[in-house]
Design an enzyme around this catalytic site. Structure first.
Site, PDB file in Angstrom:
ATOM      1  N   HIS A 156      35.182  42.684  33.717  1.00 63.97           N
ATOM      2  CA  HIS A 156      34.646  42.681  35.087  1.00 63.97           C
ATOM      3  C   HIS A 156      33.130  42.542  35.065  1.00 63.97           C
ATOM      4  CE1 HIS A 156      34.054  44.253  39.278  1.00 63.97           C
ATOM      5  NE2 HIS A 156      32.979  44.782  38.720  1.00 63.97           N
ATOM      6  N   GLU A 157      32.467  43.295  34.188  1.00 66.12           N
ATOM      7  CA  GLU A 157      31.004  43.229  34.109  1.00 66.12           C
ATOM      8  C   GLU A 157      30.538  41.870  33.596  1.00 66.12           C
ATOM      9  OE1 GLU A 157      29.471  45.392  35.588  1.00 66.12           O
ATOM     10  OE2 GLU A 157      31.049  46.907  35.741  1.00 66.12           O
TER      11      GLU A 157
ATOM     12  N   HIS B 214      30.474  39.450  36.389  1.00 65.38           N
ATOM     13  CA  HIS B 214      29.243  39.553  37.184  1.00 65.38           C
ATOM     14  C   HIS B 214      28.145  38.693  36.562  1.00 65.38           C
ATOM     15  CE1 HIS B 214      29.978  42.316  40.419  1.00 65.38           C
ATOM     16  NE2 HIS B 214      30.386  43.300  39.626  1.00 65.38           N
TER      17      HIS B 214
ATOM     18  N   GLU C 219      32.205  41.735  44.399  1.00 63.70           N
ATOM     19  CA  GLU C 219      33.042  42.641  43.609  1.00 63.70           C
ATOM     20  C   GLU C 219      34.464  42.114  43.495  1.00 63.70           C
ATOM     21  OE1 GLU C 219      32.349  45.323  41.776  1.00 63.70           O
ATOM     22  OE2 GLU C 219      30.242  44.912  42.228  1.00 63.70           O
TER      23      GLU C 219
END
Length: 275
Positions: free
Chosen positions: A126-127, A130, A194
């Site tokens: 997930h990071e 980003h 997100e």
């Protein structure tokens, strides 16, 4: 996401036009904030890590964490970011950096203690999503004129010099409207980012259920963290994978969607991938 960014663009064009038309000397603050934002942009990774008390760690210190980030970076077709760890009981993680080549991922000791390997992999993916989506750069640009509007509201009266006539107060009023509207739009944009990072992270690992499980574990663990630890890290909410709760108003203007909505979207994605 496109509509939100378009509305922000229109709002900011109107704002700049109003300041230019009023000619009340407020562009001094714009120049000052431009320099400040450039500094923040180029040193965002170091500033974020410093504010969390995190430090960059070597492969010798955390071999398994480094191996995970290396593998996921290859799967995401990204340069490997710097890896940092923050000594904190708050179970969380964040990514920072101005570009894909100048970025960092950080995890707390609390999250490494609470998640199993597959869940932590989902969080790290997930990071990395980003970073791949350049979200730090997007949000910095999106919030630039919003910050200026806030400063004009707060200090605008001093930039009118002796000529504190109606023009200055019109500029302050316009800035107040811009700040309120942009505040809401930027948080909506952050929530969409997100969702995009959740989907991107699940695509990297191919395991949406792992990230969904991690989100539920982190969310449930927040209630076990002492309140003083939560207060110490509340200012980092926009970076965390799950923000620290701050009451009803905090949820309304949250930078993140609710955990329930994110988990539901991930489960829908898992069903799509199975068909």
């Amino acid at each position: 996401m496109f509509l939100t960014m378009f509305l922000l663009f229109v709002l900011y064009i109107v704002f700049v036009g109003v300041l230019a038309a009023l000619d009340v000397g407020l562009f001094i603050i714009v120049g000052f904030m431009a320099l400040f934002s450039l500094g923040q942009f180029f040193f965002s990774d170091k500033l974020a890590l410093y504010s969390m008390g995190a430090k960059e760690v070597s492969e010798e210190e955390y071999p398994e964490l480094h191996a995970m980030v290396t593998r996921l970076s290859q799967q995401a077709d990204l340069p490997k970011p710097k890896v940092a760890v923050a000594d904190s009981r708050v179970p969380n993680a964040f990514a920072t950096g101005r570009s894909q080549k100048a970025s960092a991922v950080c995890v707390t000791t609390g999250i490494m203690q609470r998640l199993d390997e597959e869940e932590l992999e989902g969080v790290m993916a997930h990071e990395l999503a980003h970073i791949k989506n350049r979200d730090v750069m997007v949000m910095t640009i999106a919030s630039f004129l919003s910050t200026i509007a806030f400063l004009v509201v707060r200090f605008g009266i001093y930039f009118g010099g002796r000529n504190r006539n109606g023009q200055v107060f019109v500029a302050i009023l316009a800035s107040l409207v811009v700040w309120i509207l942009s505040y809401v739009l930027i948080r909506a944009l952050s929530r969409y980012r997100e969702f995009a990072a959740d989907r991107g992270g699940a695509a990297i690992t191919g395991k949406p259920a792992a990230l969904a499980s991690a989100l539920l574990t982190i969310d449930g663990s927040m209630d076990q963290v002492p309140s003083e630890d939560l207060r110490d890290q509340a200012e980092m909410n926009a970076f965390f994978i799950i923000p620290i709760r701050s009451g009803f108003i905090g949820r309304v203007f949250s930078t993140h969607p609710s955990t329930e909505r994110r988990v539901e979207a991930l489960r829908d994605l898992e069903r799509e991938m199975e068909t």
